[in-house]
Design a protein around this motif. Structure first.
Motif, mmCIF file in Angstrom:
data_model
loop_
_atom_site.group_PDB
_atom_site.id
_atom_site.type_symbol
_atom_site.label_atom_id
_atom_site.label_comp_id
_atom_site.label_asym_id
_atom_site.label_seq_id
_atom_site.Cartn_x
_atom_site.Cartn_y
_atom_site.Cartn_z
ATOM 1 N N HIS A 1 39.830 41.565 159.834
ATOM 2 C CA HIS A 1 39.368 42.954 159.690
ATOM 3 C C HIS A 1 37.953 42.967 159.113
ATOM 4 O O HIS A 1 37.484 41.961 158.591
ATOM 5 N N GLU A 2 37.309 44.097 159.190
ATOM 6 C CA GLU A 2 35.988 44.245 158.578
ATOM 7 C C GLU A 2 36.186 44.403 157.072
ATOM 8 O O GLU A 2 36.853 45.339 156.628
ATOM 9 N N PRO A 3 35.630 43.481 156.277
ATOM 10 C CA PRO A 3 35.824 43.592 154.834
ATOM 11 C C PRO A 3 35.052 44.768 154.232
ATOM 12 O O PRO A 3 34.105 45.284 154.824
ATOM 13 N N ALA A 4 35.475 45.150 153.044
ATOM 14 C CA ALA A 4 34.781 46.230 152.325
ATOM 15 C C ALA A 4 33.354 45.789 152.000
ATOM 16 O O ALA A 4 33.066 44.592 151.874
ATOM 17 N N LEU A 5 32.447 46.740 151.847
ATOM 18 C CA LEU A 5 31.037 46.426 151.581
ATOM 19 C C LEU A 5 30.839 45.573 150.331
ATOM 20 O O LEU A 5 29.919 44.770 150.270
ATOM 21 N N ASN A 6 31.682 45.725 149.332
ATOM 22 C CA ASN A 6 31.540 44.935 148.104
ATOM 23 C C ASN A 6 32.295 43.604 148.191
ATOM 24 O O ASN A 6 32.407 42.891 147.200
ATOM 25 N N ASN A 7 32.832 43.249 149.372
ATOM 26 C CA ASN A 7 33.613 42.028 149.521
ATOM 27 C C ASN A 7 33.207 41.282 150.801
ATOM 28 O O ASN A 7 34.058 40.782 151.534
ATOM 29 N N ASN B 1 28.590 42.915 158.517
ATOM 30 C CA ASN B 1 29.265 43.409 157.317
ATOM 31 C C ASN B 1 30.254 42.399 156.726
ATOM 32 O O ASN B 1 31.039 42.738 155.850
ATOM 33 N N GLY B 2 30.240 41.153 157.246
ATOM 34 C CA GLY B 2 31.043 40.092 156.632
ATOM 35 C C GLY B 2 32.243 39.631 157.435
ATOM 36 O O GLY B 2 32.965 38.735 156.986
ATOM 37 N N GLN B 3 32.474 40.160 158.618
ATOM 38 C CA GLN B 3 33.624 39.720 159.405
ATOM 39 C C GLN B 3 33.212 38.536 160.269
ATOM 40 O O GLN B 3 33.034 38.632 161.483
ATOM 41 N N ARG B 4 33.067 37.411 159.606
ATOM 42 C CA ARG B 4 32.730 36.149 160.255
ATOM 43 C C ARG B 4 33.311 35.015 159.428
ATOM 44 O O ARG B 4 33.487 35.143 158.210
ATOM 45 N N LEU B 5 33.593 33.937 160.104
ATOM 46 C CA LEU B 5 34.333 32.841 159.464
ATOM 47 C C LEU B 5 33.822 31.508 159.974
ATOM 48 O O LEU B 5 33.632 31.329 161.182
ATOM 49 N N VAL B 6 33.603 30.574 159.053
ATOM 50 C CA VAL B 6 33.330 29.186 159.427
ATOM 51 C C VAL B 6 34.454 28.341 158.825
ATOM 52 O O VAL B 6 34.806 28.496 157.656
#
Length: 194
Positions: free
Chosen positions: A39-45, A120-125
């Motif tokens: 999911h798209e994480p919260a802006l502070n996370n 917005n942070g929805q990425r993973l390595v």
């Protein structure tokens, strides 16, 4: 007689198998993001997926399970991961529950295909560990330094050879083989024993 032989065989297998180089490794399925899923994480996370990956150890044969709604998962090259470029994915998933098998050691890069989710942070390595090599032969034996033994110390004699044992009733078998050939040899010896 047969049940005694079976009991001896099973007990011996329990003893022999751990002594071989048999490596049993179960694969693990990791649900990406834990109970929250992909999911798209919260802006502070925005470090949510980086922190999730750091808490896990990934090995060849494991799998990532992405669960999501109204989104997608793209496997991309490292540069596309860094720039959140979804235009040239290696693999694309959009069915709501996607499984990706980790088939080699090294890094795998994933991003969301939905606009701005990656930024917005929805990425993973995921860093898949290199397997440890299994030694197939013992380490080399070091030779004594030249001039050994030191002066004044005579060389040691080999241990005496005991020729009093009756070769017809005792036997010694030295096995150097893989676990499957050890098992086959052991079963054969057990079946041929009087």
């Amino acid at each position: 007689m047969a049940s005694s032989l079976f009991l001896i065989l099973c007990t011996s297998l329990i003893i022999f198998m751990p002594a071989t180089n048999t490596r049993v490794q179960a694969s693990v399925q990791f649900k990406v993001g834990g109970i929250l899923g992909w999911h798209e994480p919260a802006l502070n996370n925005t470090d949510f997926y980086s922190q999730w990956a750091e808490r896990n150890r990934f090995q060849v044969g494991d799998a990532l399970v992405f669960e999501y709604q109204n989104d997608s998962v793209l496997r991309v090259e490292e540069l596309d991961y860094m720039t959140c470029d979804a235009s040239n994915p290696i693999t694309a998933f959009n069915n709501g529950k996607s499984t990706f098998n980790l088939d080699r050691p090294g890094n795998f890069y994933f991003i969301s295909g939905t606009n701005d989710h990656c930024k917005n942070g929805q990425r993973l390595v995921v860093d898949v560990m290199h397997p440890h090599p299994i030694l197939t032969s013992p380490p080399p034996i070091s030779l004594p330094p030249e001039g050994f033994p030191p002066e004044g110390f005579p060389p040691m004699d080999p241990p005496p050879f005991d020729q009093s044992s009756d070769d017809s009733t005792s036997a010694s078998v030295v096995l150097t083989a893989t676990s499957s050939s050890v098992l086959v040899t052991f079963v054969s010896v057990m079946l041929l024993a009087p």
